[in-house]
Design a protein around this motif. Sequence first.
Motif, mmCIF file in Angstrom:
data_model
loop_
_atom_site.group_PDB
_atom_site.id
_atom_site.type_symbol
_atom_site.label_atom_id
_atom_site.label_comp_id
_atom_site.label_asym_id
_atom_site.label_seq_id
_atom_site.Cartn_x
_atom_site.Cartn_y
_atom_site.Cartn_z
ATOM 1 N N TYR A 106 1.553 6.177 0.022
ATOM 2 C CA TYR A 106 0.134 6.161 0.310
ATOM 3 C C TYR A 106 -0.720 5.864 -0.873
ATOM 4 N N ASN A 123 0.902 -1.161 0.154
ATOM 5 C CA ASN A 123 -0.006 0.158 -0.098
ATOM 6 C C ASN A 123 0.895 1.293 -0.112
ATOM 7 N N HIS A 172 6.836 6.623 2.297
ATOM 8 C CA HIS A 172 5.373 6.155 2.388
ATOM 9 C C HIS A 172 4.386 7.052 1.187
ATOM 10 N N THR A 216 3.500 8.459 9.696
ATOM 11 C CA THR A 216 3.815 9.471 8.796
ATOM 12 C C THR A 216 5.285 9.430 8.589
ATOM 13 N N GLY A 229 -2.079 12.310 1.617
ATOM 14 C CA GLY A 229 -2.115 11.313 2.756
ATOM 15 C C GLY A 229 -1.400 12.030 4.037
ATOM 16 N N HIS A 230 -0.752 12.918 4.136
ATOM 17 C CA HIS A 230 -0.062 13.821 5.231
ATOM 18 C C HIS A 230 -1.499 14.557 5.759
ATOM 19 N N ARG A 277 0.629 12.914 -3.889
ATOM 20 C CA ARG A 277 -0.335 12.030 -2.867
ATOM 21 C C ARG A 277 0.092 12.036 -1.702
ATOM 22 N N VAL A 278 1.318 12.078 -1.392
ATOM 23 C CA VAL A 278 1.872 12.225 -0.222
ATOM 24 C C VAL A 278 1.255 13.192 0.729
ATOM 25 N N ARG A 311 -2.608 3.708 -0.697
ATOM 26 C CA ARG A 311 -3.938 3.501 0.350
ATOM 27 C C ARG A 311 -3.537 4.214 1.409
ATOM 28 N N HIS A 312 -4.539 4.962 2.172
ATOM 29 C CA HIS A 312 -4.397 5.500 3.561
ATOM 30 C C HIS A 312 -5.231 4.550 4.344
ATOM 31 N N THR A 327 -4.028 12.407 7.501
ATOM 32 C CA THR A 327 -3.521 11.667 8.784
ATOM 33 C C THR A 327 -3.905 13.175 9.864
ATOM 34 N N CYS A 359 -9.659 1.167 3.936
ATOM 35 C CA CYS A 359 -9.046 2.052 3.233
ATOM 36 C C CYS A 359 -10.037 3.128 2.660
#
Length: 401
Positions: A302, A151, A300, A294, A276-277, A272-273, A304-305, A280, A368
């Motif tokens: 992401y 993921n 990472h 993180t 994702g951050h 994307r990162v 998927r998250h 979070t 997810c």
Amino acid sequence: MPTDPTTVPRCKAPRRWPDEPAQGGWYTDAEDAAMREVMDDSLSWRTGWRGTERITSFEDAFAAKADSRYAIAFNGGGPALEMVLHCLGLQPGDEVISCGLNFVGTHLPVLHQGGTLVLAEPDPLTLNLDPVDVEPRFTTRTRAILVTHWNGLVADLRPFLRLAACHPHPRHGPPVVIVDAARACGGTTPAGHPVGAEGWATVFSFETKKLMTTHGQGGMVTTQDDALASQLRRLRTYGLSRHWGTNQQLNKAQAAVGAVQLSRLDEMNAARVARGHQRTRLLEDVPYLTLPPTLTGGQHLYYRHNLLVPESWAGAGRDALMETLAERYGLGSIINDPPTYTSHDYIHARTHGQACPRAEQLAARLLCPCLHPLISDAEEQEICDAIREAAEQVARAFGTV
């Protein structure tokens, strides 16, 4: 018999956000221009769709990106992994260790190539293959460790390379480390290397949902091994008139678009990162959810998250959360992925009663929700508000408030 637990959200109500994005990255005018150029170049019956120069150029660029000596293009990530395992020459009884929490497409080729699949547990934090659980599973029949960057979270390959060196096969020497990087293209390992630089072979997928795509299907193998690279090139092209082989070639249109996608990969991954951050951060005050670690520096991506609900919600509570998100908020989610032996009959029948209790327990807590770089900031806030509200509703139902 296994059922398909990825289909838990059975709500059929219209959704604003699907269970998962149909395309992982996105296309621009540059991909369109590359495709038009190839089409114009291919209209004549004298030229057609063959074009080794474009394919070679794409492979060279990919090898440079991955800091690998070789990159060999295939028409899919699944066929690419199949051929890598074919090159290993597995004999009856030869074992391949891999994480039980995985995509079924990672394990099916092991079984099809005659190997014995040995399932191991995931690390409870990263959900990647746990080297501590791998070590006691080595035998004198172990030929390979198949590690998945699951993921988008890039696994540290160094422990597996050390373990392989310490447990040589009596005939073949140290087991090889094969890497499934279908969900981590463009990432960086904890050792600071590009994904694709370490291990005997690294397999990438350019299927439509992946971080970059070549018109919906495609794949690549990177390796530092001269003999493996030569054998893979033979295998994908009918054995080059000398050996067994098949047709698993990428076409020049896919290569042209892939070259553009590769040039934009860092941009797409960075978006994307960042998303994702952001998710979070927006969910960090929800007490009922365990959020993904993180990580920075491309460790990472992401794909998927991942969210984990409390252990007391495992199964029924997680399902209720997914149903609530779909039915009341129009937010799709997916269990990506359950243990392969619980979700695929063929794997279940050929793993001889093996079980990974930790993998099963984590999978029962996993969901997810849909994430994509092109989701707007306003939509992302809506999504996170929905997750927070739905989690509160499930918490009240399960008496955990």
